[in-house]
Scaffold this motif. Structure first.
Motif, mmCIF file in Angstrom:
data_model
loop_
_atom_site.group_PDB
_atom_site.id
_atom_site.type_symbol
_atom_site.label_atom_id
_atom_site.label_comp_id
_atom_site.label_asym_id
_atom_site.label_seq_id
_atom_site.Cartn_x
_atom_site.Cartn_y
_atom_site.Cartn_z
ATOM 1 N N LEU A 608 -0.915 6.677 -0.919
ATOM 2 C CA LEU A 608 -0.070 6.652 -2.103
ATOM 3 C C LEU A 608 0.992 5.582 -1.946
ATOM 4 O O LEU A 608 1.262 4.788 -2.853
ATOM 5 N N ILE A 609 1.578 5.583 -0.748
ATOM 6 C CA ILE A 609 2.625 4.595 -0.478
ATOM 7 C C ILE A 609 2.039 3.194 -0.529
ATOM 8 O O ILE A 609 2.642 2.258 -1.046
ATOM 9 N N ALA A 610 0.829 3.072 -0.003
ATOM 10 C CA ALA A 610 0.223 1.751 0.061
ATOM 11 C C ALA A 610 -0.071 1.199 -1.329
ATOM 12 O O ALA A 610 -0.259 -0.008 -1.501
ATOM 13 N N LEU A 611 -0.104 2.080 -2.330
ATOM 14 C CA LEU A 611 -0.365 1.611 -3.681
ATOM 15 C C LEU A 611 0.738 0.673 -4.152
ATOM 16 O O LEU A 611 0.511 -0.272 -4.885
ATOM 17 N N TRP A 612 1.967 1.021 -3.741
ATOM 18 C CA TRP A 612 3.053 0.141 -4.157
ATOM 19 C C TRP A 612 3.022 -1.108 -3.324
ATOM 20 O O TRP A 612 2.987 -1.047 -2.090
ATOM 21 N N GLN A 613 3.043 -2.233 -3.983
ATOM 22 C CA GLN A 613 2.792 -3.471 -3.275
ATOM 23 C C GLN A 613 4.015 -4.029 -2.568
ATOM 24 O O GLN A 613 3.926 -4.568 -1.484
ATOM 25 N N SER A 614 5.143 -3.887 -3.177
ATOM 26 C CA SER A 614 6.296 -4.616 -2.664
ATOM 27 C C SER A 614 6.871 -3.930 -1.432
ATOM 28 O O SER A 614 6.288 -3.021 -0.881
ATOM 29 N N GLY A 615 8.061 -4.376 -1.023
ATOM 30 C CA GLY A 615 8.711 -3.907 0.207
ATOM 31 C C GLY A 615 8.848 -2.402 0.252
ATOM 32 O O GLY A 615 8.914 -1.720 -0.780
ATOM 33 N N PHE A 616 8.912 -1.910 1.433
ATOM 34 C CA PHE A 616 8.931 -0.471 1.626
ATOM 35 C C PHE A 616 10.208 0.133 1.067
ATOM 36 O O PHE A 616 10.255 1.295 0.728
ATOM 37 N N VAL A 617 11.271 -0.657 0.977
ATOM 38 C CA VAL A 617 12.544 -0.103 0.521
ATOM 39 C C VAL A 617 12.384 0.431 -0.887
ATOM 40 O O VAL A 617 12.800 1.532 -1.219
ATOM 41 N N TRP B 125 21.121 14.546 3.059
ATOM 42 C CA TRP B 125 20.011 14.587 4.023
ATOM 43 C C TRP B 125 18.973 13.528 3.669
ATOM 44 O O TRP B 125 18.500 12.771 4.511
ATOM 45 N N GLU B 126 18.643 13.469 2.353
ATOM 46 C CA GLU B 126 17.641 12.507 1.910
ATOM 47 C C GLU B 126 18.168 11.086 1.925
ATOM 48 O O GLU B 126 17.497 10.161 2.375
ATOM 49 N N LEU B 127 19.390 10.910 1.432
ATOM 50 C CA LEU B 127 19.920 9.556 1.291
ATOM 51 C C LEU B 127 20.073 8.873 2.641
ATOM 52 O O LEU B 127 19.911 7.665 2.752
ATOM 53 N N THR B 128 20.399 9.651 3.671
ATOM 54 C CA THR B 128 20.654 9.045 4.975
ATOM 55 C C THR B 128 19.385 8.493 5.596
ATOM 56 O O THR B 128 19.435 7.654 6.490
ATOM 57 N N LEU B 129 18.254 8.938 5.101
ATOM 58 C CA LEU B 129 17.002 8.385 5.595
ATOM 59 C C LEU B 129 16.881 6.906 5.232
ATOM 60 O O LEU B 129 16.290 6.120 5.966
ATOM 61 N N LEU B 130 17.489 6.566 4.102
ATOM 62 C CA LEU B 130 17.337 5.202 3.592
ATOM 63 C C LEU B 130 17.813 4.145 4.599
ATOM 64 O O LEU B 130 17.047 3.253 4.961
ATOM 65 N N PRO B 131 19.068 4.223 5.068
ATOM 66 C CA PRO B 131 19.481 3.197 6.046
ATOM 67 C C PRO B 131 18.625 3.191 7.305
ATOM 68 O O PRO B 131 18.354 2.106 7.848
ATOM 69 N N ALA B 132 18.177 4.363 7.730
ATOM 70 C CA ALA B 132 17.354 4.382 8.944
ATOM 71 C C ALA B 132 16.073 3.599 8.718
ATOM 72 O O ALA B 132 15.641 2.810 9.575
ATOM 73 N N LEU B 133 15.472 3.786 7.544
ATOM 74 C CA LEU B 133 14.232 3.071 7.252
ATOM 75 C C LEU B 133 14.482 1.582 7.055
ATOM 76 O O LEU B 133 13.693 0.745 7.473
ATOM 77 N N VAL B 134 15.595 1.259 6.421
ATOM 78 C CA VAL B 134 15.897 -0.158 6.183
ATOM 79 C C VAL B 134 16.115 -0.879 7.505
ATOM 80 O O VAL B 134 15.620 -1.985 7.725
ATOM 81 N N LEU B 135 16.865 -0.220 8.402
ATOM 82 C CA LEU B 135 17.132 -0.857 9.694
ATOM 83 C C LEU B 135 15.831 -1.078 10.458
ATOM 84 O O LEU B 135 15.639 -2.116 11.095
ATOM 85 N N LEU B 136 14.939 -0.115 10.369
ATOM 86 C CA LEU B 136 13.660 -0.250 11.069
ATOM 87 C C LEU B 136 12.791 -1.293 10.382
ATOM 88 O O LEU B 136 12.264 -2.211 11.022
ATOM 89 N N GLY B 137 12.667 -1.181 9.061
ATOM 90 C CA GLY B 137 11.772 -2.072 8.335
ATOM 91 C C GLY B 137 12.299 -3.493 8.256
ATOM 92 O O GLY B 137 11.538 -4.456 8.283
ATOM 93 N N GLY B 138 13.602 -3.642 8.175
ATOM 94 C CA GLY B 138 14.179 -4.967 7.985
ATOM 95 C C GLY B 138 14.392 -5.726 9.279
ATOM 96 O O GLY B 138 14.368 -6.950 9.290
ATOM 97 N N TRP B 139 14.622 -4.995 10.352
ATOM 98 C CA TRP B 139 14.984 -5.690 11.596
ATOM 99 C C TRP B 139 14.114 -5.280 12.792
ATOM 100 O O TRP B 139 14.412 -5.640 13.911
ATOM 101 N N GLY B 140 13.066 -4.513 12.513
ATOM 102 C CA GLY B 140 12.271 -3.997 13.620
ATOM 103 C C GLY B 140 11.314 -5.029 14.200
ATOM 104 O O GLY B 140 11.321 -6.204 13.824
#
Lengths: 642, 478
Positions: A608-617, B125-140
């Motif tokens: 499902l996630i892979a369906l969205w093409q752009s950045g994961f954010v 709880w949900e919102l705090t996941l965002l920076p964790a993912l960004v830090l991993l995805g953006g700079w990992g």
């Protein structure tokens, strides 16, 4: 009343001074010229010694000790504070730690001269002293554990002090891990104490424990768990295997930590909890039998060692075993007395060994020694006194303390139904073997023809006085220290009387006087018998008999420490490593893959996630948005109906 | 007001950083923001904010900084100061963005810790996941994409389970709103079966987030793939909030559910503790090693919580706070090691104590602290957590104490491989910036180890405040 107005309480500052010394050397030591780091460290311990003497003198004639509550630590149903309790038992240990410690610090200034890690060495040595002082000053089991693990850490760092060599680093690791097994026993015992007594303050635990029924099951469990802890720290079977390897550390470390102080922590712990142990004959019997088994095993192993320090290491294990027998049969004062005398002659023997190693430029194998008594006369004479003292030759220190143990075993009511007579016979056997292996040690090192190579012999020299003066002081103490504990049935016994308020008093049998004298005679007989046997084997027979045994299977087995290391490799280390490896594989290949890639939901969400093409954010933002939208919608629906 | 500022200062600083035009102001701005947050946290004793947020739904915007919440906020804020400083120095690619996301994490954590409304808690709880993912995805690192997907998969699965319970608890219990007090008044009297199902939803989410076996696989990969400076790993370490969720919400609100789950929690917690420690003993990748060691701590946290004993629960929170400093500090140390040799493979190191004695000494102190050597930060929490576990189940405590042995082996093995042994080529000793980053952590490590009483008392107060139902559930307790 200000508690600090009592001079006894000042001893609480001793560990603080030692810590300051450790910190100074840690941060600035490398910039200081030798021998400044050593002098700073020695001064810190000397101050501690003065404070200990003051406390000791001020305690004379007082029954109760001094307690001092410093600051809160934690409180859960019970309050646990950082606090110290100083009584007669603590005072004896304070004197030993700082007194013997001071001599060994001074000795080290010369021994560690020109070592690149000089400042680190003295920093760690002070750290050790601080931890050991905390251990004996603690008024609660929690603070005692701070010192307990603290000495383990300091010991670990000092054993692996010369850690460029892998063997030394490995010896340190082994010591730390085996000690941690003991520490696990300590933790479990302490949890059970908390659950049973609702306190971790030692005096309260003891007070309540002595009101329990004699032989209560929970006390036995606590006693056995603390025995595991004590066995780890005091190198008792089956946790003794780290101590022979610990000889990888600098020799003064072996003298201070692995002979005189840290390894007696287990005896201290049991003596400190003596009112509890005195209520549990079963746990006490386990203590005594573990002690005697260890003493025998180590004595056999000592007979076959060829390393000048390992002989002494096994000797230490064996003597500690005798102390365990003593606390196990309820002869607490006798055990502490043997701790006291043993600290002098064993520190002396180790420092003499260090002097020999120093003189021979690193040689440690007794097969390449011999005849050194003539070349190193002060070292040789001191070592002779130490040898005779530990062998139990009458009127020297070891004689009196061993006699106290023998009497304690024979007259024990605590171990009466747990084989006290057999313990007695075996203890005599250990004493005879002690005399034998110590004769061998002395003879191999100092007597006969030199076996070192000519090039080494040409450079052999007596050690400088910074090293020999501590030897002479310890030799003097090995002669006189026994007189504080003359046989109690006929003479005044100062140390027993001094310790009495701090230890549980277990009723003893009172045999006829001739029996008491017979015990003394037996003690003399085994000591002289052991020495005579040694003379016959090693001097008169030039060691040929021993050589035949030593080269045979029995000798090899004994030299390898009776196979404990091999057994542990097969039965413990390899299986645990296997389990760990299996866990790692299972974790990575089975669990991770199965949960992350084959669980349907995961794959589904992943696609499902892979369906969205752009950045994961953006994907995540969308997911969160959808989740919150769902939440709000659902909440609105439910909230409306509630 | 302070409670609101506590949340707004890091958020606004993060926003300003993200759009600040000139690089020169990034560092002072970020550090000032982190420092200000910490100072506010120090002053925030008992501070609270409460207003209706979505009145139609009974959702309030209620924050309160007290008890365990305040202890965790303070320690997290303190650790974040040096982390932000380190990030600005060591991250080459858009360091101010990393700092901004770190501050956003801090804001999120403050939200999680101080929320006094269940829905508000869930949102943070949900919102705090965002920076964790960004830090991993953006700079990992190279394989970060897989790690992100895995992390997200686990987190979302957990969150949806929790969401169901969050939404259901109010109508089922008939509480007036989603505020903690209202729920506490109503939810504990729900019938045990309902409590068990509701607890299951929370427990799943919290077990993923703790994490405990077998829900931990994401953690290892996330740490391995994070930026080599270690700053994102620190954020991840502070974000170990699963235990807090159990402590502050699930156990007090659903005591019968907690009691039903306690045996499972104790078993899985103890197993997690020993599993993490044993795997760490033989790990040769520094960050995976630290991740497994951290997993082992979370096992101890779990046994402390599921002991349902006041001492165990409080110990679990103290351990959460302490590991922020010690595990977080070790992740920063891993970044500093990476600076020197450019790899996390332990085999590339050895003998560092020779050329870098101060750096090695600092690292060793953190390492010993993290394996629970008494007198240092982790010990009081670990001790109390295990003490509580022993009272609830001696068997679980024995297994978990086995992890203490294994953790010791892990520490000395790591020391032997990295700092001891023959020195092959020297490395630089601690640089001024590194000392500046590590020294505060060491002070904190000693402080938490020597004088934990104040923090523990605050935590205990929270246990007691939400405690009658807890103690009632197990028939007395201590």
């Amino acid at each position: 009343v200000n508690p600090w107005s009592d001079p006894v309480a000042w001893a609480a500052l001793a560990p603080v001074v030692a810590l300051v010394g450790a910190l100074v050397n840690a941060f600035f030591g490398r910039r200081l010229q030798e021998p400044l780091p050593g002098l700073i460290a020695s001064t810190a311990v000397a101050i501690g010694f003065v404070l200990s003497v003051v406390a000791f003198v001020a305690l004379q004639g007082r029954g109760a000790g001094v307690t001092l509550t410093l600051w809160p630590f934690f409180a859960f149903g019970f309050d646990t504070s950082i606090g110290v309790a100083i009584d007669a038992l603590t005072a004896i240990f304070l004197l030993l730690i700082t007194g013997v410690g001071l001599l060994i610090h001074v000795y080290s200034i010369e021994y560690m001269r020109d070592d690149p890690g000089n400042a680190r060495y003295f920093s760690l040595l002070n750290l050790f002293v601080a931890a050991m002082l905390i251990l004996v000053l603690a008024d609660s089991l929690v603070l005692l554990f701070v010192g307990w693990e603290g000495v383990g850490v300091a010991s670990y760092l000092l054993i692996s002090f010369w850690n460029e060599t892998k063997a030394n680093a490995d010896a340190g690791r082994k010591a730390f891990i085996v000690n941690r097994i003991g520490d696990a026993g300590f933790l479990l015992a302490t949890f059970l104490v908390a659950a049973t007594f609702q306190t971790l303050t030692i005096s309260d635990v003891n007070a309540v424990a002595s009101t329990f029924a004699y032989g209560a099951g929970v006390l036995t469990t606590i006693g056995v768990l603390y025995l595991i802890a004590a066995a780890g720290k005091s190198a008792q079977a089956p946790l003794h295997v780290w101590l022979p390897d610990a000889m990888a550390g600098p020799t003064p470390v072996s003298a201070l930590i692995h002979a005189a102080t840290m390894v007696t922590a287990g005896i201290y712990l049991i003596a400190r909890l003596s009112p509890l142990y005195a209520q549990t004959p079963d746990a006490s019997a386990v203590v005594a039998w573990v002690g005697i088994a260890t003493a025998l095993i180590a004595a056999v192993a000592a007979l076959a060692q060829t390393d000048v320090k390992k002989i002494l290491a096994y000797s230490t294990i064996s003597q500690l075993g005798l102390m365990f027998v003593a606390v196990g049969v309820g002869a607490y004062a006798a055990a502490v007395f043997h701790v006291f005398t043993h600290a002098f002659f064993k520190a002396l023997l180790f420092l003499a060994a260090g002097s020999v190693i120093h003189g021979l430029h690193g040689e440690q194998d007794v097969r390449r020694m011999g005849g050194l008594g003539r070349l190193m006369p002060r070292t040789g004479r001191s070592a002779l006194i130490g040898t005779l003292a530990i062998a139990g030759v009458p009127l020297l220190a070891g004689f009196f303390s061993k006699e106290a143990i023998f009497g304690g075993i024979w007259n024990s009511t605590l171990a009466e139904d747990h084989g006290s007579r057999a313990l007695f016979v075996l203890a005599l056997l250990v004493a005879g073997m002690t005399a034998l292996y110590m004769f061998r040690w002395y003879h191999r090192v100092f007597c006969g023809a030199p076996r070192a190579s000519a090039s080494v012999l040409a450079r052999v020299h007596e050690s400088p006085s910074a090293m020999t003066v501590p030897l002479l002081i310890l030799a003097g103490a090995s002669i006189v220290a026994g007189y504080v504990g003359l046989p109690a049935f006929a003479f005044p016994n100062a140390i027993k009387a001094f310790l009495a308020p701090a230890l549980a008093s277990v009723p003893t049998l009172h045999p006829p006087l001739w029996v008491e004298w017979l015990l003394v005679a037996l003690s003399v007989a085994v000591a002289t018998g052991g020495l005579a046997l040694g003379w016959w084997i090693y001097h008169r027979g030039a060691g040929r008999l021993a050589a035949r045994w030593g080269e045979g299977g029995g000798g090899r087995f004994a030299r390898a420490g009776l196979g404990f290391d091999a057994l542990y490799r097969v039965a413990v280390v390899t299986p645990v490593e296997g389990v760990a490896a299996g866990m790692a594989v299972a974790d990575r290949d089975l669990l991770d893959r199965s949960l992350a890639s084959s669980v349907t939901a995961a794959v589904w969400i992943g696609r499902l996630i892979a369906l969205w093409q752009s950045g994961f954010v953006r994907r995540y933002a969308l997911a969160t948005f959808l989740a919150v939208a769902a939440l709000v919608a659902a909440a609105a629906f439910m909230g409306g109906s509630a | 007001v302070i409670a609101a500022l506590l949340l707004l200062v890091p958020l606004l600083t993060a926003a300003l950083l993200a759009f600040a035009p000139r690089a020169a102001i990034h560092r002072p701005l970020a550090i000032a923001g982190a420092l200000a947050t910490f100072v506010l946290a120090l002053a925030a004793e008992g501070a609270s904010v409460a207003f209706d947020w979505i009145p139609a739904l009974g959702v309030g915007f209620a924050l309160e900084a007290s008890g365990a919440s305040l202890v965790l906020v303070r320690v997290a804020a303190a650790v974040m100061i040096v982390t932000v400083a380190w990030a600005l120095a060591r991250v080459d690619d858009r360091p101010h963005h990393v700092a901004a996301w770190l501050l956003a994490t801090l804001a999120g954590l403050i939200g999680i810790f101080t929320a006094r409304d269940l829905l508000l808690f869930y949102v943070w709880w949900e919102l705090t996941l965002l920076p964790a993912l960004v830090l991993l995805g953006g700079w990992g690192l190279a394989r970060r994409r897989a790690a992100v997907v895995k992390y997200l998969t686990y987190a979302v699965a957990g969150s949806f389970a929790m969401l169901v319970s969050v939404l259901a608890i109010r109508p089922l219990s008939g509480a007036a709103d989603y505020g903690f007090e209202a729920l506490l008044a109503a939810a504990p009297s729900l019938d045990p079966l309902a409590q068990t199902w509701l607890f299951a939803g929370f427990a799943f989410a919290f077990a993923v987030k703790l994490p405990i076996f077998p829900l931990h696989a994401w953690l290892i990969d996330v740490h391995e793939q994070n930026h080599p400076s270690g700053v994102a790993d620190v954020a991840g370490t502070l974000y170990k909030v699963g235990g807090f969720g159990l402590f502050a919400w699930a156990i007090p609100l659903l005591p019968a559910g907690a009691a039903a789950f306690a045996p499972i929690g104790l078993a899985f917690g103890a197993f997690t503790a020993i599993l993490g420690a044993l795997i760490a003993v033989r790990q040769l990748h520094l960050k995976r090693l630290l991740a497994y060691a951290s997993l082992s701590h979370m096992g101890v946290v779990a046994v402390g919580l599921f002991s349902l004993q006041p001492a165990g629960m409080a110990g679990a929170m103290a351990l959460l706070a302490a590991q922020m400093v010690t595990t977080g500090g070790l992740f920063l140390v891993s970044g500093m090691l990476h600076d020197r040799r450019g790899t996390f493979e332990v085999a590339a190191y050895g003998g560092l104590a020779r050329s870098a004695p101060f750096f090695s000494g600092f690292a060793l102190l953190l390492l010993f602290a993290s394996v629970g050597v008494p007198g240092l930060a982790n010990f009081p929490g670990e001790f109390l957590a295990l003490l509580g576990a022993y009272a609830a189940s001696p068997a679980a405590a024995v297994v978990a104490v086995g992890a203490v042995i294994a953790a010791g082996a892990m520490a000395v093995n790591l020391n032997a491989r990295v700092f001891q042994g023959p020195a092959e080529g020297g490395v630089a000793d601690a640089k001024p910036l590194e000392i500046g980053v590590l020294a505060p952590l060491l002070v904190l490590t000693l402080w938490l180890g020597v004088a934990p009483a104040a923090g523990l008392a605050a935590i205990e107060a929270q246990v007691v405040a939400s405690g009658p139902s807890v103690v009632g559930a197990i028939g007395g307790g201590r």
